[in-house]
Scaffold this active site. Structure first.
Site, PDB file in Angstrom:
ATOM      1  N   TYR A 298     -37.232 -21.760 -12.615  1.00 33.30           N
ATOM      2  CA  TYR A 298     -36.678 -21.701 -11.253  1.00 33.30           C
ATOM      3  C   TYR A 298     -37.131 -20.446 -10.629  1.00 33.30           C
ATOM      4  O   TYR A 298     -37.463 -19.498 -11.516  1.00 33.30           O
ATOM      5  CB  TYR A 298     -35.282 -22.083 -11.277  1.00 33.30           C
ATOM      6  CG  TYR A 298     -34.457 -20.703 -11.749  1.00 33.30           C
ATOM      7  CD1 TYR A 298     -34.030 -19.841 -11.030  1.00 33.30           C
ATOM      8  CD2 TYR A 298     -34.114 -20.827 -13.157  1.00 33.30           C
ATOM      9  CE1 TYR A 298     -33.502 -18.679 -11.438  1.00 33.30           C
ATOM     10  CE2 TYR A 298     -33.392 -19.868 -13.739  1.00 33.30           C
ATOM     11  CZ  TYR A 298     -32.985 -18.662 -12.625  1.00 33.30           C
ATOM     12  OH  TYR A 298     -32.507 -17.702 -13.354  1.00 33.30           O
TER      13      TYR A 298
ATOM     14  N   PHE B 256     -35.759 -12.964  -5.901  1.00 36.69           N
ATOM     15  CA  PHE B 256     -35.392 -12.242  -6.737  1.00 36.69           C
ATOM     16  C   PHE B 256     -35.113 -12.203  -8.047  1.00 36.69           C
ATOM     17  O   PHE B 256     -34.807 -11.313  -8.951  1.00 36.69           O
ATOM     18  CB  PHE B 256     -33.952 -11.213  -5.906  1.00 36.69           C
ATOM     19  CG  PHE B 256     -32.763 -12.506  -5.801  1.00 36.69           C
ATOM     20  CD1 PHE B 256     -32.249 -12.762  -6.907  1.00 36.69           C
ATOM     21  CD2 PHE B 256     -32.476 -12.833  -4.536  1.00 36.69           C
ATOM     22  CE1 PHE B 256     -31.161 -13.681  -6.809  1.00 36.69           C
ATOM     23  CE2 PHE B 256     -31.483 -13.717  -4.456  1.00 36.69           C
ATOM     24  CZ  PHE B 256     -30.884 -14.224  -5.492  1.00 36.69           C
ATOM     25  N   ASP B 257     -35.317 -13.561  -8.504  1.00 33.76           N
ATOM     26  CA  ASP B 257     -35.555 -14.029  -9.788  1.00 33.76           C
ATOM     27  C   ASP B 257     -36.137 -15.036 -10.042  1.00 33.76           C
ATOM     28  O   ASP B 257     -36.306 -16.011  -9.310  1.00 33.76           O
ATOM     29  CB  ASP B 257     -33.743 -14.432 -10.368  1.00 33.76           C
ATOM     30  CG  ASP B 257     -33.619 -14.742 -11.589  1.00 33.76           C
ATOM     31  OD1 ASP B 257     -34.352 -14.246 -12.419  1.00 33.76           O
ATOM     32  OD2 ASP B 257     -32.768 -15.740 -12.066  1.00 33.76           O
TER      33      ASP B 257
ATOM     34  N   ILE C 233     -24.184 -22.924 -10.483  1.00 37.77           N
ATOM     35  CA  ILE C 233     -23.353 -23.209  -9.393  1.00 37.77           C
ATOM     36  C   ILE C 233     -23.482 -24.762  -9.029  1.00 37.77           C
ATOM     37  O   ILE C 233     -24.268 -25.442  -9.489  1.00 37.77           O
ATOM     38  CB  ILE C 233     -24.083 -22.445  -8.214  1.00 37.77           C
ATOM     39  CG1 ILE C 233     -25.583 -22.785  -8.125  1.00 37.77           C
ATOM     40  CG2 ILE C 233     -23.781 -20.709  -8.308  1.00 37.77           C
ATOM     41  CD1 ILE C 233     -25.941 -22.062  -6.855  1.00 37.77           C
TER      42      ILE C 233
ATOM     43  N   TYR D  42     -22.098 -19.284  -3.865  1.00 42.59           N
ATOM     44  CA  TYR D  42     -21.437 -18.464  -4.127  1.00 42.59           C
ATOM     45  C   TYR D  42     -20.119 -18.202  -2.990  1.00 42.59           C
ATOM     46  O   TYR D  42     -19.379 -17.243  -2.916  1.00 42.59           O
ATOM     47  CB  TYR D  42     -21.967 -16.887  -4.382  1.00 42.59           C
ATOM     48  CG  TYR D  42     -22.578 -17.243  -5.511  1.00 42.59           C
ATOM     49  CD1 TYR D  42     -22.118 -16.818  -6.854  1.00 42.59           C
ATOM     50  CD2 TYR D  42     -23.892 -17.427  -5.582  1.00 42.59           C
ATOM     51  CE1 TYR D  42     -22.851 -16.884  -8.122  1.00 42.59           C
ATOM     52  CE2 TYR D  42     -24.948 -17.513  -6.712  1.00 42.59           C
ATOM     53  CZ  TYR D  42     -24.217 -17.222  -8.050  1.00 42.59           C
ATOM     54  OH  TYR D  42     -25.019 -17.184  -9.204  1.00 42.59           O
TER      55      TYR D  42
ATOM     56  N   PHE E 135     -33.953 -22.647  -3.964  1.00 40.57           N
ATOM     57  CA  PHE E 135     -34.144 -22.660  -5.266  1.00 40.57           C
ATOM     58  C   PHE E 135     -35.509 -23.333  -5.186  1.00 40.57           C
ATOM     59  O   PHE E 135     -35.677 -24.328  -4.589  1.00 40.57           O
ATOM     60  CB  PHE E 135     -33.186 -23.356  -6.051  1.00 40.57           C
ATOM     61  CG  PHE E 135     -32.311 -22.481  -6.528  1.00 40.57           C
ATOM     62  CD1 PHE E 135     -32.163 -21.827  -7.936  1.00 40.57           C
ATOM     63  CD2 PHE E 135     -31.260 -22.216  -5.715  1.00 40.57           C
ATOM     64  CE1 PHE E 135     -30.969 -21.166  -8.098  1.00 40.57           C
ATOM     65  CE2 PHE E 135     -29.927 -21.780  -6.030  1.00 40.57           C
ATOM     66  CZ  PHE E 135     -30.034 -20.947  -7.316  1.00 40.57           C
TER      67      PHE E 135
END
Length: 517
Positions: free
Chosen positions: A54, A64-65, A84, A110, A127
């Site tokens: 992912y 950012f990831d 989540i 979140y 995502f």
């Protein structure tokens, strides 16, 4: 638990994927855009262990990831709150090999608090997910007592039934790594009888041929009462891990649904058709006792044994088993004493048959016959009737001969009972009910527990409206063999006739009263 996020990774943005067809998942705003279609129709289920790649970013922001950047995939159990909620719901829709963009609203991510400093409050996340693989995990007991993870998919769709004989390889270990029990060469057992622990049978019943699985058994309290010993210093609440492979199995059919006639399939036959009552069957078989001695052998490859199904030409239990077989099928048939021929073996013994159905011919129903076929069928039935009539006369050859030895007397007695029963069946078909009941009485004088004689005499009494005598015979037959389907049906017919007779008597009595009034 929320997805953990490492240092920011600046790369491409979500705008690269604009213009793709977008679908909505559920009712809370979760959206999906497929970049690459999957290679299967299957999707993971709750509890499955999934492996994905992912990348994630805040909507209109930068990624950012990314697991692709780290060079390692990400794994978690689906639907167990390990990520989540939006990601749980999104990945549950994916097929193996599929890649998709998911837009996750704050309510499924979140929320109003976010996850500072990377994720501001009320952030929508995007995502880019690729489904690599998953291991299916099933809660077999519904309470976490037995968890099963599929390590390798099996073949086909079929799974063993309760009575089937399975061949498995397994390795069972305790929490501390101690090997509790294992069989690398394979062990064969009937699922009903079990092996090692109930959990093993419960799991194998859900497996397909060639499937490998890992079982987590909650505690040793579920081991059961097998021969395997547990060291005294091992707590009873210890967990057990079992790696098991279902190598193969042989189907076992409960022919009479009371475990008195069991058929184990050795070689599957062809097609779907099976013999029925009146079919001409060609078979090869031999019967043996529990000690291995062969007492009967019929047919060969060059000249199979031919007989008419359900015409009392062979052992009744074997006959019923053959009528469940397909052409070319080979099987072993285990028959309890209830279905053994009179005088053949002791009452507490079991017969074992190995049988192959070479071929069979079903008789064409009369409504499908042309005129010539009907005439030919009538001629055949006439000859069969003559043969049955002669069989009834055969008993005179073994009535009274003082030169018989004890063994010959025993054999002659069995033949005389068989002849009288066959003759009684003939008389019932001819409507000669008094003669039929007399022949059955002769059998019962020698063998008072003969169910067939009681059944046929009750049929004769029922046809002559001797309802009390018919009921006495049926009740006696049911006491001897409470699961006999034919006797149960006869008892139902008797009760119907008794109710009809009571209504008839009530009507007569009512008419008498009305005339007197």
């Amino acid at each position: 638990m929320a997805l953990s996020l490492p240092k920011p990774f600046l790369e491409s943005t979500e705008t690269e994927f604009s213009g793709l067809m977008e679908t909505q998942i559920g009712t809370q705003g979760l959206k999906k855009q497929i970049l690459k279609r999957g290679t299967s129709w299957k999707t993971p289920c709750v509890g499955d262990e999934v492996q994905v790649h992912y990348s994630v970013c805040v909507q209109d922001g930068v990624y950012f990831d990314s697991t692709r950047d780290r060079g390692t995939s990400f794994g978690f159990k689906l639907g167990q709150c390990e990520v989540i909620k939006g990601l749980d719901e999104a990945i549950a829709t994916m097929k193996k090999g599929e890649r998709a963009i998911f837009t996750v609203p704050p309510s499924l991510a979140y929320g109003e608090f976010g996850s500072p400093p990377l994720i501001p409050p009320n952030s929508t996340l995007v995502f880019d997910v690729e489904m690599l693989s998953w291991n299916t995990i099933r809660d077999l007991t519904g309470d976490g007592g037995i968890l099963k993870k599929i390590v390798r998919e099996g073949e086909g769709w079929a799974t063993p039934n309760d009575a089937d004989e399975v061949l498995i390889k397994y390795n069972a270990r305790l929490e501390n790594g101690t090997v509790f029990s294992e069989s690398h060469k394979g062990v064969t057992f009937c699922l009903n009888d079990g092996h090692l622990c109930p959990a093993l049978s419960a799991a194998v019943k859900t497996m397909r041929k060639g499937e490998k699985a890992e079982l987590l058994v909650k505690s040793l309290l579920q081991i059961g009462n097998g021969d395997t010993r547990i060291d005294d210093d091992i707590p009873s609440y210890s967990k057990l891990t079992i790696h098991v492979e279902l190598v193969s199995w042989r189907s076992v059919i409960d022919v009479t649904r009371d475990k008195k006639v069991l058929k184990k399939i050795l070689n599957v036959g062809e097609g779907f058709d099976r013999p029925n009552e009146g079919s001409l069957a060609k078979v090869i078989y031999f019967g043996k006792l529990q000690d291995g001695s062969v007492f009967e052998r019929k047919g060969s490859n060059e000249e199979p044994f031919e007989y008419i199904c359900f015409e009392e030409q062979i052992n009744e239990g074997l006959d019923r088993a053959i009528m469940t077989m397909r052409k070319g099928e080979k099987a072993t048939v285990t028959i309890s004493s209830d279905y053994e021929a009179a005088g053949m073996v002791s009452a507490d013994s079991v017969l074992l048959y190995e049988v192959e159905l070479i071929d069979f011919t079903k008789e064409k129903p009369f409504w499908k016959m042309d005129t010539q076929e009907k005439i030919e069928a009538c001629e055949r039935k006439k000859h069969e009737g003559n043969a049955l009539f002669k069989a009834g006369k055969a008993s005179k050859y073994v009535e009274f001969d003082h030169s018989f030895s004890d063994d010959e007397k025993c054999h002659a007695n069995a033949l005389r009972l068989s002849c009288n029963l066959n003759n009684a069946a003939c008389k019932l078909k001819l409507g000669e009910y008094r003669e039929a009941s007399t022949l059955c009485t002769k059998v019962l004088e020698v063998d008072p527990m003969n169910v067939k004689a009681l059944f046929r005499r009750s049929q004769a009494y029922l046809r002559t409206s001797e309802l009390e005598k018919a009921e006495a015979d049926i009740k006696q037959a049911l006491t001897i063999d409470p699961n006999n389907r034919e006797v149960k049906l006869e008892y139902k017919e008797l009760k119907d006739k008794q109710r009809e007779y009571m209504r008839y008597e009530a009507g007569i009595f009512s008419n008498m009263l009305s005339r007197m009034g």
